[in-house]
Each structure stands twice: as structure tokens, then as C-alpha cells.
Design an enzyme around this catalytic site. Structure first.
Site, PDB file in Angstrom:
ATOM      1  CD  GLU A   1      -2.590  -7.701   2.809  1.00 26.71           C
ATOM      2  OE1 GLU A   1      -2.444  -6.494   2.838  1.00 26.71           O
ATOM      3  OE2 GLU A   1      -3.609  -7.755   3.827  1.00 26.71           O
TER       4      GLU A   1
ATOM      5  CD  GLU B   1       1.356  -6.102   5.653  1.00 21.62           C
ATOM      6  OE1 GLU B   1       2.079  -6.904   5.836  1.00 21.62           O
ATOM      7  OE2 GLU B   1       0.633  -6.106   4.751  1.00 21.62           O
TER       8      GLU B   1
ATOM      9  CB  ALA C   1      -1.060   0.088   1.376  1.00 22.48           C
TER      10      ALA C   1
ATOM     11  N   GLY D   1       0.352  -5.186   0.925  1.00 18.94           N
ATOM     12  CA  GLY D   1      -0.856  -5.079   0.117  1.00 18.94           C
ATOM     13  C   GLY D   1      -0.533  -5.799  -1.273  1.00 18.94           C
TER      14      GLY D   1
HETATM   15  N1  T1G Z   1       4.670   3.232   0.162  1.00 19.34           N
HETATM   16  C1  T1G Z   1       5.183   4.443  -0.350  1.00 19.34           C
HETATM   17  N2  T1G Z   1       6.441   4.728  -0.713  1.00 19.34           N
HETATM   18  C2  T1G Z   1       7.198   3.683  -0.901  1.00 19.34           C
HETATM   19  C3  T1G Z   1       6.864   2.182  -0.391  1.00 19.34           C
HETATM   20  C4  T1G Z   1       5.407   2.068   0.041  1.00 19.34           C
HETATM   21  N3  T1G Z   1       4.949   1.088   0.275  1.00 19.34           N
HETATM   22  N4  T1G Z   1       7.874   1.382  -0.492  1.00 19.34           N
HETATM   23  C5  T1G Z   1       9.031   2.375  -0.901  1.00 19.34           C
HETATM   24  N5  T1G Z   1       8.686   3.228  -1.265  1.00 19.34           N
HETATM   25  C6  T1G Z   1       9.308   4.520  -1.559  1.00 19.34           C
HETATM   26  C7  T1G Z   1      10.751   4.881  -0.777  1.00 19.34           C
HETATM   27  O1  T1G Z   1      10.407   5.633   0.318  1.00 19.34           O
HETATM   28  C8  T1G Z   1      11.579   5.205  -1.778  1.00 19.34           C
HETATM   29  O2  T1G Z   1      11.294   6.642  -1.919  1.00 19.34           O
HETATM   30  C9  T1G Z   1      11.454   4.710  -3.073  1.00 19.34           C
HETATM   31  O3  T1G Z   1      10.101   4.106  -2.809  1.00 19.34           O
HETATM   32  C10 T1G Z   1      12.342   3.417  -3.108  1.00 19.34           C
HETATM   33  O4  T1G Z   1      12.338   2.755  -2.081  1.00 19.34           O
HETATM   34  C11 T1G Z   1      -2.658  -3.078   2.952  1.00 19.34           C
HETATM   35  C12 T1G Z   1      -1.016  -1.658   4.715  1.00 19.34           C
HETATM   36  C13 T1G Z   1       9.799  -2.419  -2.067  1.00 19.34           C
HETATM   37  C14 T1G Z   1      11.584  -3.354  -0.952  1.00 19.34           C
HETATM   38  O5  T1G Z   1       6.384  -2.220   3.938  1.00 19.34           O
HETATM   39  O6  T1G Z   1      10.622  -2.721   1.574  1.00 19.34           O
HETATM   40  O7  T1G Z   1       0.897  -2.690   2.220  1.00 19.34           O
HETATM   41  O8  T1G Z   1      13.100   7.837  -0.945  1.00 19.34           O
HETATM   42  O9  T1G Z   1      14.842   2.894  -1.688  1.00 19.34           O
HETATM   43  O10 T1G Z   1      15.630  -0.610  -1.914  1.00 19.34           O
HETATM   44  O11 T1G Z   1      -1.899  -4.542   4.394  1.00 19.34           O
HETATM   45  O12 T1G Z   1      11.003  -0.103  -0.697  1.00 19.34           O
HETATM   46  O13 T1G Z   1      12.908   7.198  -3.464  1.00 19.34           O
HETATM   47  O14 T1G Z   1      11.463   9.231  -2.344  1.00 19.34           O
HETATM   48  O15 T1G Z   1      13.268   1.202  -0.333  1.00 19.34           O
HETATM   49  O16 T1G Z   1      14.368  -1.001  -4.181  1.00 19.34           O
HETATM   50  C15 T1G Z   1       3.832  -2.757   2.990  1.00 19.34           C
HETATM   51  C16 T1G Z   1       8.259  -1.059   1.956  1.00 19.34           C
HETATM   52  C17 T1G Z   1       3.228  -1.386   3.135  1.00 19.34           C
HETATM   53  C18 T1G Z   1       7.556  -2.609   1.856  1.00 19.34           C
HETATM   54  C19 T1G Z   1      12.031  -1.585  -2.428  1.00 19.34           C
HETATM   55  N6  T1G Z   1       5.115  -2.826   2.339  1.00 19.34           N
HETATM   56  N7  T1G Z   1       9.121  -0.836   0.963  1.00 19.34           N
HETATM   57  O17 T1G Z   1      13.284  -1.305  -2.267  1.00 19.34           O
HETATM   58  O18 T1G Z   1      13.894   0.917  -3.005  1.00 19.34           O
HETATM   59  S1  T1G Z   1       2.086  -1.320   4.282  1.00 19.34           S
HETATM   60  C20 T1G Z   1       6.482  -2.471   2.741  1.00 19.34           C
HETATM   61  C21 T1G Z   1      10.485  -1.696   0.918  1.00 19.34           C
HETATM   62  C22 T1G Z   1       0.849  -2.396   3.568  1.00 19.34           C
HETATM   63  C23 T1G Z   1      -1.462  -3.604   3.213  1.00 19.34           C
HETATM   64  C24 T1G Z   1      -0.463  -2.696   4.366  1.00 19.34           C
HETATM   65  C25 T1G Z   1      11.203  -1.223  -0.134  1.00 19.34           C
HETATM   66  C26 T1G Z   1      11.238  -2.141  -1.452  1.00 19.34           C
HETATM   67  P1  T1G Z   1      12.461   7.905  -2.208  1.00 19.34           P
HETATM   68  P2  T1G Z   1      13.493   2.069  -1.656  1.00 19.34           P
HETATM   69  P3  T1G Z   1      14.493  -0.369  -2.948  1.00 19.34           P
END
Ligand code: T1G
Length: 654
Positions: A106, A126, A64, A103
Site C-alpha cells: 500500500e 491481510e 504493518a 501495508g
Molecule cells: N509485523 C510484525 N512482525 C513481523 C511481521 C509483521 N508484519 N512480519 C514478520 N514479522 C516477524 C516474525 O514474527 C518473525 O519474528 C520475524 O519478523 C521474521 O519473520 C495496513 C494491516 C515478511 C514474508 O501479513 O509473511 O500490513 O520470530 O520468520 O521467513 O493493510 O514474515 O523472529 O521474533 O516470517 O523471511 C501484512 C507477514 C500485515 C506479512 C518474511 N503483512 N510476514 O518472511 O521471516 S497486516 C503480512 C510474512 C498489514 C495493512 C495491513 C513474513 C515475511 P521472530 P519470518 P521470513
């Protein structure tokens, strides 16, 4: 005008829907809306028999959109979009081309089938953000892979690769080199079926009370102030006992509650802070120098740890010691570190051997010539360090970056007068360097920008969190540590017991309180720093720690420091001798509520942080919090002293 964040390409009656929302295909509101529309269109289109969902670029979906979490949820909500896929009469196949996280996982679970490319990964991270899966993950995952595997993935953030997903029943097929071609064939195959059962229809068995209590105990031990893993376990269990719909209702209610919690706000804050710190604005457009061969001078605990971290990052290492015997000891330390890492499953024997072979031991510093970078990690003595750098300046060309790992000395003094001032920098590692993620990068007055950029590139390669710090005593972290300890000793003088203070800080979320930590690290380290400052004519008042060190109480290593220790035990015991030694120093004995102790000491850290910001030693409050969380054990779910202070989340009891 909203950008188009997905494409639809129809091929032989199969709609191929590609999510394209760089950089991670996050399921933000606009993409959820467009996806909802295309699901309805596919359902209405008589020419379409099945649909494939995949991601553009290297990820399927990164989750998400976390940036939406500081605002109320906006429709269309992800659970509803996923439910529309699951309820569709035509089959949806998730063609998982890369990481499917949160998400994203999911969304794949809501599809009727999943075909995984070799680079596919499935994860539900999450709880690391202080929330739980909020779009059906707690209910669909156990029905696909079983309760125990689902509990592990959701409460420990363990990810599954494509092969594991196939074996576990999370993926139905593995794709070959052409994921979409294989997905199209799979779609043709299943589109003829009468029914396409969703995960929700699959049965699952309750593993029984013993399983839930063991899982609950494991989670409680690891939680460290993060309520999300325990909440996820409760929702998983409810969905088994009360059914899918009831489970979905509790999941949503719990997700929304946690989404607004202080802990979730803190963990989101750190998530973005870590990414911002890795790319400081001041270095934009400045290319780091190449890093292939790195020297380390000094093979003690710190030097051997740095050498291991470098080898683990695939770099060639030259480890320099003063003679054959110390070099042999240094190599033994390195072997010990690599063996421990194999034992912990970080890599296998072959990888450990390759890393060991990447490290060359030398006793003549001339062997460091030609290194791209040399890191000095010798004893914290100014004269010794100056000798080392004078020698390095002789044997290494001007293109070699020369870095000191000093903790308390002034790096400018260490290199004063040496040629090539632009190549010197301080890289402050934290022990054990092969484990601790923090690296304080301290440019000196003349340090070249590309040298600083190389420091940040090194941190990235080592998987460390780099924070730029200005040059002052203790940089950011040790400067705050000195104030934290002084605050704790002030409470001691006011009559509060070391045990009461340590218990309060452990209750706040630290693994150890300030006195326990000193006993483990040794009181003599800070004592020597105070004595060095006094020798330089600085006014450094006598501290309780001085009294103990002069009495020979250096901590666990001498069988007693702030506490007594039974032989062979690390269990801190209140000490009569300490009480007697410090009696003249203290105003009697009194207690203070734990919340008040924590609020006061976190406040001391934040006060010093504000001074550090005002002096330009740190660029942002986030950088200070990253130092505290990654270098000094500040509990992640609290965000850091600056976050706590700004948000008012640490308050006295009354
Ligand atoms: N939402 C918004 N921005 C995100 C994002 C996300 N989920 N994930 C990464 N970014 C931004 C990050 O801030 C950075 O921004 C750029 O993308 C590159 O990220 C409904 C509620 C996916 C493995 O916890 O683990 O889903 O600094 O440098 O090394 O149940 O990002 O360039 O401006 O990390 O290639 C669950 C979080 C969310 C995964 C990629 N998902 N992200 O790694 O790039 S909650 C997560 C990561 C959810 C549902 C629930 C990693 C990555 P900027 P990066 P990367």
C-alpha cells in the site's frame, strides 16, 4: 530514545529515503512517525525535486506491525502517511527492492511511481490474518491493475513478481542490477513533469453483477469461517460504485472492525505460533547435522509421499523396498504424486523429472549406508519395525540418524537394545506427506540434541510446521483425536446421530466431521490400535467403532462404515444397518444444538490438551493448536482448541 528507523541521503536533488526497521521493515508507529516527518521535510526542501523510497535488507516492507493489532491503533495512521505521499507536489518513486506486503504494498501504491528490482514481489495477504488491507489497498490497487486482478490479489493472497507487476501496471519500470541508480535516473526523468497522477485519479470500470456474484461464490466456498475475503470484496465494490473517498471510509471502518474480531486474533496467534515453533528455545545454539542424502524404508502411500516431499525439497532420496515388484509399485506411486503436482501447477515437467531422478530405488538395505538420515515408513507392526531397525543399525554408520514414522507404537520399544541410541528419533509425518504440513518431532530418552535440531531443520526444508512432542500413546495429535472420537461416540450413545454431530463440526469449520473422517480414513486403523493395546493387556472398552468393524463396515473402502455409500459415490447416507447394529448401544435418539455439540467436542480436545501440557508432552498451548490446525483440519480462523478454550470463543447455544 527511539532508534532511527530510516535514513535520507540526498543525491543530485533527489532524496533517497531508506526504511531500516529489521527484521522486515514493519511499519510500526515509530517508523510511521519518522516517515511522516521526512515526507514533510522533503516537501519543504527547495533543493529537492523528487524522492525515492526503498527498504534496507531483503525486503521492501513486510507490512504493518502485526504486534500492534492487539492494541488500539496509534497515530500517525498508515493511510494518512500514505495520503501525504500521494498529495505531495514532488514525485515519490517506490524503489521496490524485495517483497512489498500488506501495508508495504500500500505504501508503494501511494507513491506516484514504482520501479521494481528483479526480487520485488507485491502482495496483500491481510485476509490471511482475518483483516482486509487498511491503508488504501482496496481502492488504489484496482485503479492501477483493474478490478478482476485486484480482487484476485486481495481475496486469494496471490502475489505478483516484478515482471507480472510491470505487465499489470502495478510497476512502471523494471530495474537492472543497480536499483537505486535506475531509480535516480527515473526520478530525474519524471521530476520535470508538471503533474504526477496518483492511483486515486485513475478511472476504473465496474465489471458487472455477474463478476461480483461469481467472485462472491468462490470466496464463500473457500472462506472456512474467515469473514475477511468477503468483507474485502464488499469494500472493493463499494469504492467502485461510490467513489474513492467513500471506498476509503468503508475500508477503514471494515478494517478496524475485523482487526478486533476473534478470527483475526486467532489468525495472528497462529502466525506468531508457527514462527515460534520453528525455533524452540531448547535448541538455541545447537547446530543441525548436514542433510544431503535421505533414505526412506517402505514405499507405500506414506513412504512414497515422504520421498516426494524430500525430493521436492531438493534432497537426494534412496527409497528402499523388499523386492523388485514392491519397489516398482513404490516408484509408480511416486510418479503419480509428481504427475499430480505438475497437473496442479506446483512445478513443471522438467522440475518433476529432476525430482524423480533425485530418487534412487533399492531392494538391498545396504544401499542406505552413507545416508545422513533414514526414515522408516513400514506397516504399523512392532515386530516388523524392530526387524527394520535392527537391519538399519547394521548397515548404517552411527552418524546416520534413524527415524521411525510410527503413529501409535512406542518408538522406545521399536529401537530398544539397538546400538547408538542417541541417533534414534520419531518423525511423525501425516498422510499425504507431500501435502500435509505437520511434522511431530518426538525425541526418545537418549536422542542427541543435534539429532532433534536436524529434525527441525528437515521440517524447515520441507516447508512443514514442526512441533516437538513427548513420547506417549498418540503423541499430541492422535492422543487428542482419540479423545475427540470418544467424545463423539459418547454423544452417539446419548442418542445424538452421527449426521448431527458431523454437521455441527462442519458448521464449526472442519472440512469433515469425526464420523465422515473415519469413513474416509478407514475404521480399521484405529480398530487395530485398540486391538494391539488389548493384546498388550490394556483395558480398552468396546466401542461403537469395534461393532461396525466386526460387522465388516470399515468405511468408504467397504461401501459402508458409519454411513452407507452408493456405488462410486462418496456421499454419506444414513444407514439403517448401523442404526440396528448400534441400537443396543444407544439410549434412544435425540438432537442437540450444533453450537452445543461443537462447544462440547472442542472442550474435550482442550481438556486433553491441558493434560498433555501438564505431562510435558507439549511445551506450549500454541504447539497443541498448531498440531490441530496443521494435522487435523481444525479451522484456522478458530485458532485451535486451546485458543478457543482460553478465549471462550466456542460457547453452547444457551
Ligand atoms: N509485523 C510484525 N512482525 C513481523 C511481521 C509483521 N508484519 N512480519 C514478520 N514479522 C516477524 C516474525 O514474527 C518473525 O519474528 C520475524 O519478523 C521474521 O519473520 C495496513 C494491516 C515478511 C514474508 O501479513 O509473511 O500490513 O520470530 O520468520 O521467513 O493493510 O514474515 O523472529 O521474533 O516470517 O523471511 C501484512 C507477514 C500485515 C506479512 C518474511 N503483512 N510476514 O518472511 O521471516 S497486516 C503480512 C510474512 C498489514 C495493512 C495491513 C513474513 C515475511 P521472530 P519470518 P521470513
Amino acid at each position: 530514545m527511539t532508534a532511527t528507523l530510516l535514513t535520507r541521503q540526498d543525491r543530485d536533488g533527489i532524496a533517497v529515503v531508506t526504511l531500516d526497521n529489521p527484521p522486515v521493515n514493519a511499519l510500526g508507529r515509530a517508523l510511521r512517525r519518522q516517515l511522516g516527518e521526512v515526507i514533510a521535510e522533503v516537501g519543504r526542501d527547495p533543493a529537492i525535486r523528487a524522492a525515492i523510497l526503498t527498504g534496507a535488507g531483503r525486503l521492501f516492507v513486510g507490512g504493518a506491525d502485526i504486534t500492534e493489532f492487539d492494541r488500539p491503533p496509534e497515530a500517525p495512521h498508515l493511510p494518512d502517511v500514505i495520503a501525504a505521499i500521494e498529495a505531495a507536489a514532488k514525485p515519490w518513486i517506490a524503489a521496490v527492492n524485495g517483497p512489498a506486503l500488506g501495508g508495504g504494498a500500500e505504501l508503494a501504491l501511494g507513491c506516484h511511481y514504482r520501479i521494481a528490482a528483479s526480487g520485488a514481489r507485491f502482495g496483500l495477504p491481510e485476509t490471511a490474518l482475518g483483516i482486509i488491507p487498511g491503508a488504501g489497498g482496496t481502492q488504489r490497487l484496482p485503479r492501477l491493475i483493474g478490478v478482476a486482478a485486484a480482487v484476485e490479489m486481495i481475496t486469494t493472497n496471490r502475489q505478483m513478481d516484478a515482471a507480472e507487476a510491470l505487465a499489470a501496471g502495478l510497476a512502471d519500470r523494471l530495474a537492472g542490477a543497480d536499483l537505486i541508480a535506475d531509480a535516480l535516473a527515473f526520478a530525474q526523468e519524471v521530476s520535470g513533469k508538471a503533474r504526477h497522477p496518483g492511483a486515486r485519479q485513475k478511472d476504473l470500470a465496474d465489471p458487472g453483477e455477474a463478476f461480483w456474484s461469481a467472485a462472491g461464490a468462490r470466496i464463500a466456498k473457500a472462506a472456512r469461517g474467515n469473514p475477511a475475503p468477503a468483507a474485502a470484496l464488499a469494500v472493493l465494490r463499494h469504492g467502485i460504485s461510490a467513489g474513492f473517498e467513500a471506498g476509503m471510509r468503508l475500508e477503514r471502518e471494515t478494517f478496524l472492525k475485523l482487526r478486533n474480531s476473534d478470527e483475526a486474533a486467532a489468525l495472528r496467534y497462529l502466525f506468531f505460533a508457527e514462527r515460534a515453533a520453528a525455533r524452540p528455545a531448547a535448541l538455541r545454539g545447537i547446530a543441525p547435522r548436514p542433510l544431503g542424502r535421505v533414505g526412506v524404508v517402505g514405499g507405500g502411500t506414506m513412504g512414497a509421499g515422504i520421498a516426494a516431499a524430500l525430493a521436492n525439497a531438493g534432497l537426494r532420496v534412496v527409497l528402499s523396498e523388499t523386492g523388485e515388484a514392491p519397489l516398482a509399485r513404490a516408484m509408480d506411486r511416486l510418479d503419480g504424486i509428481l504427475a499430480t503436482q505438475v497437473k496442479r501447477g506446483l512445478h513443471d515437467e522438467a522440475a518433476a523429472r529432476a525430482r524423480r531422478e533425485a530418487v534412487t530405488g533399492i531392494t538391498d538395505p545396504a544401499g542406505l549406508a552413507g545416508c545422513d538420515l533414514v526414515i522408516e515408513a513400514v506397516f504399523e507392526d512392532l515386530t516388523l519395525k524392530r526387524e527394520v531397525f535392527a537391519r538399519l543399525a547394521e548397515v548404517c554408520g552411527r552418524e546416520t540418524i534413524l527415524a521411525t514414522n510410527t503413529s501409535y507404537l512406542d518408538p522406545e520399544e521399536i529401537v530398544r537394545g539397538l546400538p547408538g541410541q542417541e541417533r534414534f528419533i520419531a518423525l511423525h509425518f501425516f498422510s499425504p506427506a507431500q501435502v500435509m504440513k505437520l511434522l511431530e518431532i518426538v525425541p526418545l530418552t537418549a536422542t542427541g540434541p543435534e539429532v532433534v535440531a536436524t529434525g527441525f531443520d528437515l521440517a524447515r526444508r520441507l516447508g512443514k510446521v514442526a512441533v516437538r512432542a513427548g513420547n506417549c500413546e498418540g503423541f499430541i495429535g492422535n492422543r487428542i483425536l482419540l479423545r475427540y472420537r470418544a467424545g463423539a461416540e459418547a454423544m452417539l450413545r446419548d442418542g445424538i446421530s452421527p449426521a448431527g454431530i458431523d454437521a455441527a463440526m462442519r458448521g464449526f469449520g472442519f472440512a469433515m466431521g469425526p464420523f465422515e473422517m473415519q469413513d474416509m480414513a478407514g475404521l480399521d486403523v484405529a480398530f487395530r490400535a485398540r486391538e494391539t493395546a488389548r493384546a498388550l493387556g490394556r483395558d480398552v472398552p468396546e466401542t461403537a467403532g469395534d461393532i461396525l468393524v466386526r460387522a465388516g463396515r470399515l468405511g468408504q473402502k467397504t461401501g459402508g462404515g458409519w454411513y452407507d455409500y452408493a456405488p462410486g459415490s462418496r456421499e454419506p447416507l444414513p444407514s439403517q444397518q448401523v442404526a440396528a447394529l448400534l441400537a443396543p448401544y444407544r439410549k434412544g435418539a435425540r438432537e442437540m444444538p450444533a453450537a452445543d455439540i461443537a462447544a462440547a467436542l472442542v472442550g474435550v480436545m482442550a481438556d486433553e490438551g491441558r493434560k498433555i501440557l501438564a505431562e510435558g508432552i507439549a511445551a506450549t498451548p500454541e504447539d497443541i493448536d498448531l498440531v490441530e490446525v496443521h494435522g487435523y483440519g481444525f479451522p484456522r480462523p478458530k485458532g485451535g482448541p486451546m485458543f478457543c478454550s482460553a478465549r471462550g470463543t466456542v460457547r453452547p447455544e444457551r
